[in-house]
Structures are given as C-alpha cells and as structure tokens.
Design a protein around this motif. Structure first.
Motif, short mmCIF file in Angstrom:
data_model
loop_
_atom_site.label_atom_id
_atom_site.label_comp_id
_atom_site.label_asym_id
_atom_site.label_seq_id
_atom_site.Cartn_x
_atom_site.Cartn_y
_atom_site.Cartn_z
N LEU A 105 -6.28 -1.90 0.09
CA LEU A 105 -7.57 -1.06 0.00
C LEU A 105 -7.60 0.28 1.16
O LEU A 105 -8.01 1.16 0.85
CB LEU A 105 -8.57 -1.93 0.58
N GLU A 106 -6.80 -0.07 2.08
CA GLU A 106 -6.93 0.98 3.01
C GLU A 106 -6.14 2.19 2.51
O GLU A 106 -6.36 3.23 2.90
CB GLU A 106 -6.52 0.58 4.65
N ARG A 107 -4.78 1.84 2.34
CA ARG A 107 -4.12 2.92 1.53
C ARG A 107 -4.69 3.81 0.39
O ARG A 107 -4.79 5.01 0.47
CB ARG A 107 -2.66 2.23 0.89
N TYR A 108 -5.51 3.21 -0.41
CA TYR A 108 -6.30 3.65 -1.56
C TYR A 108 -7.16 4.58 -0.70
O TYR A 108 -7.37 5.76 -1.35
CB TYR A 108 -7.08 2.86 -2.45
N ARG A 109 -7.96 4.11 0.30
CA ARG A 109 -8.83 4.85 0.97
C ARG A 109 -8.39 6.28 1.68
O ARG A 109 -8.98 7.18 1.71
CB ARG A 109 -9.74 4.11 2.04
N SER A 110 -7.04 6.02 2.24
CA SER A 110 -6.66 6.97 2.86
C SER A 110 -5.70 7.99 2.17
O SER A 110 -5.59 9.13 2.57
CB SER A 110 -5.63 6.64 3.91
N VAL A 111 -5.07 7.65 0.84
CA VAL A 111 -4.38 8.88 0.36
C VAL A 111 -4.93 9.13 -1.20
O VAL A 111 -4.11 9.79 -1.89
CB VAL A 111 -2.70 8.21 0.04
N THR A 112 -5.92 8.50 -1.50
CA THR A 112 -6.54 8.98 -2.90
C THR A 112 -7.77 9.47 -2.79
O THR A 112 -8.35 9.63 -1.58
CB THR A 112 -6.61 7.71 -3.85
N ILE A 113 -8.50 9.94 -3.83
CA ILE A 113 -9.77 10.41 -3.72
C ILE A 113 -10.89 9.08 -3.65
O ILE A 113 -12.05 9.38 -3.38
CB ILE A 113 -9.98 11.20 -5.03
N GLU A 114 -10.52 7.97 -3.68
CA GLU A 114 -11.27 6.84 -3.66
C GLU A 114 -11.53 6.73 -2.22
O GLU A 114 -11.23 5.29 -1.46
CB GLU A 114 -10.89 5.72 -4.44
N VAL A 115 -12.10 7.40 -1.43
CA VAL A 115 -12.42 6.97 -0.10
C VAL A 115 -13.44 6.18 0.18
O VAL A 115 -13.47 5.50 1.23
CB VAL A 115 -12.83 8.54 0.71
N GLY A 116 -14.35 5.68 -0.72
CA GLY A 116 -15.46 4.57 -0.45
C GLY A 116 -14.86 3.40 -1.14
O GLY A 116 -15.41 2.47 -1.29
N TYR A 117 -13.68 3.33 -1.82
CA TYR A 117 -13.15 2.00 -2.47
C TYR A 117 -13.22 0.82 -1.46
O TYR A 117 -12.52 1.08 -0.53
CB TYR A 117 -12.00 2.51 -2.98
N MET A 172 -0.51 7.75 -6.73
CA MET A 172 -0.97 8.01 -5.47
C MET A 172 -0.96 6.90 -4.35
O MET A 172 -0.69 7.16 -3.39
CB MET A 172 -2.27 8.37 -5.78
N LEU A 173 -0.86 5.58 -4.99
CA LEU A 173 -0.52 4.60 -4.00
C LEU A 173 0.90 4.59 -3.33
O LEU A 173 0.92 4.25 -2.10
CB LEU A 173 -0.78 3.32 -4.91
N ILE A 174 1.89 4.85 -4.39
CA ILE A 174 3.32 4.96 -3.82
C ILE A 174 3.70 6.02 -3.27
O ILE A 174 4.32 6.09 -2.21
CB ILE A 174 4.12 4.47 -5.01
N ALA A 175 3.74 7.20 -3.78
CA ALA A 175 3.97 8.58 -3.23
C ALA A 175 2.76 9.60 -3.68
O ALA A 175 2.95 10.19 -4.48
CB ALA A 175 5.11 9.02 -3.90
N PRO A 176 1.89 9.66 -2.53
CA PRO A 176 0.96 10.50 -2.77
C PRO A 176 1.14 11.93 -3.11
O PRO A 176 2.23 12.12 -2.27
CB PRO A 176 -0.11 10.54 -1.53
N GLN A 177 0.74 12.60 -3.82
CA GLN A 177 0.90 14.18 -3.84
C GLN A 177 -0.48 15.03 -3.79
O GLN A 177 -1.62 14.60 -4.34
CB GLN A 177 1.22 14.26 -5.63
N GLN A 178 -0.40 15.82 -2.87
CA GLN A 178 -1.35 16.79 -2.87
C GLN A 178 -2.14 17.49 -3.80
O GLN A 178 -3.19 17.66 -4.08
CB GLN A 178 -1.30 17.91 -1.71
N SER A 179 -1.26 17.83 -4.86
CA SER A 179 -1.63 18.45 -6.09
C SER A 179 -2.32 17.30 -6.99
O SER A 179 -3.35 18.07 -7.60
CB SER A 179 -0.30 19.01 -6.92
N VAL A 180 -2.02 16.34 -7.03
CA VAL A 180 -2.73 15.24 -7.83
C VAL A 180 -4.25 15.19 -7.09
O VAL A 180 -5.09 15.03 -7.79
CB VAL A 180 -1.89 14.18 -8.00
#
Length: 193
Positions: A105-117, A172-180
């Motif tokens: 959950l913290e990984r999703y919030r920190s590296v994806t657009i899902e900051v409130g997940y 995005m969970l495994i290898a976050p990409q800024q362009s994505v």
C-alpha cells in the motif's frame, strides 16, 4: 488421478473465507467505509474505487484467471482442473493479502498516481477472487486466440478509460517510470523512444 478428498467448491469457499479473515485482521474494512455497497465504482481513483463489487480494476483479475490457467496448464498439466483451480485461487487469495499489506500500500502511494490508495475492502477482494475464477474458467473453454484477444482488448479498453491497467499497475509497482506517471496524470502517452 486421485480426486480431492473434500469437494472442491468447499475448498474454494474455505480459501475465500481464510483470505477474508486475514484481510479483516489486517484492518481492511469489510465494505466501503462510506457505508454503501454498490455494484460498480465508476471512477479510476477515488474513495469508492476498490471498495465496491466491481470497478475498472476488475478486468485485471479476470486476466489473472487467464494467466493462472495458462501457468497451471504448463506446470501442473497432469492435475485435475479442480486442483489447478484451487492452486490458482490460492495464488489470487495470496495476491489479495500481499496487495493490501502495509508495504505494498505504501509502495502504491509513493510511486504511482494512487496517492490516496488505502487498499481494497474485503467485499472487493472477494469479488476479485470471483473475477479470477471467471477468467480461469473462460480460459478453459476459449481457444488460445480468443483468450489472448480478450486480454489485449481488456488492457486497451481499461488503459483508454482510466490511464491504467494490469500492465501499467504492475510496471509502476515493480519499476516506476516517470513518463508513465506523467501520462496517468493527464500527459501524453509514454512512448518507448
């Protein structure tokens, strides 16, 4: 081939029940904290996403079913379809637990657009298990070309609808990409060149 000692529907229900219990013990809400149970959560990201019976991420769990069917067919071909299904359901239940763990959950919030997940409701996780089961049994009945067509179509439709899908979530969970991340926030589609 030896049959399961317990009827496989009971084993499947036990796997779902254990998964639900673990999620509840981890602190996931049984239903949406909004107090409603809806069939569909329409937004890509919001307070009811991953809380209702279905949402834009449900097709990814159907795809899990297709992929688990293929994996079980390759690595455990001699086992009955019931045993392969139980193995696939166990993997999906394990994924629901891992997906809702504090680290993920913290990984999703920190590296994806899902900051409130904040994770899935138990209701949504049980629906995800059902979606995987649908995908598994569709894969069993459909020819390979139809399964591949379904997977590609689902991924494209969901990507167009919400700028996310199983592929992009996994990436995005495994290898976050800024362009994505920029594309998901409304920018141009990330091209690999």
């Amino acid at each position: 081939m030896k049959k399961l000692a317990v009827p496989f529907p009971l084993v499947a229900l036990a796997i779902a029940a254990v998964t639900a219990l673990i999620l509840l013990l981890m602190g996931q809400p049984a239903i949406c904290t909004c107090g409603r149970v809806d069939l569909w959560a329409p937004g890509a990201s919001g307070p009811t996403t991953s809380q209702m019976l279905a949402d834009w991420y449900s097709p990814s769990h159907v795809i899990h079913g297709f992929l688990f069917y293929g994996l079980m067919h390759l690595v455990w071909r001699r086992a009955s379809v019931e045993k392969r299904f139980i193995a696939a359901l166990s993997l999906e239940g394990l994924w629901e637990i891992v997906e809702n763990s504090p680290w993920v959950l913290e990984r999703y919030r920190s590296v994806t657009i899902e900051v409130g997940y904040f994770g899935d409701s138990v209701l949504n996780s049980m629906s995800d298990l059902l979606m995987m089961a649908i995908g598994f049994f569709l894969a069993r009945k459909l020819p390979l070309w139809a399964s591949i067509t379904f997977i590609v179509a689902a991924e494209v439709i969901v990507a167009i609808a919400i700028r996310n899908n199983l592929f992009f979530s996994s990436l995005m969970l495994i290898a976050p990409q800024q362009s994505v991340l920029e594309w998901q926030a409304g920018g141009p589609f990330p091209l690999p060149f």
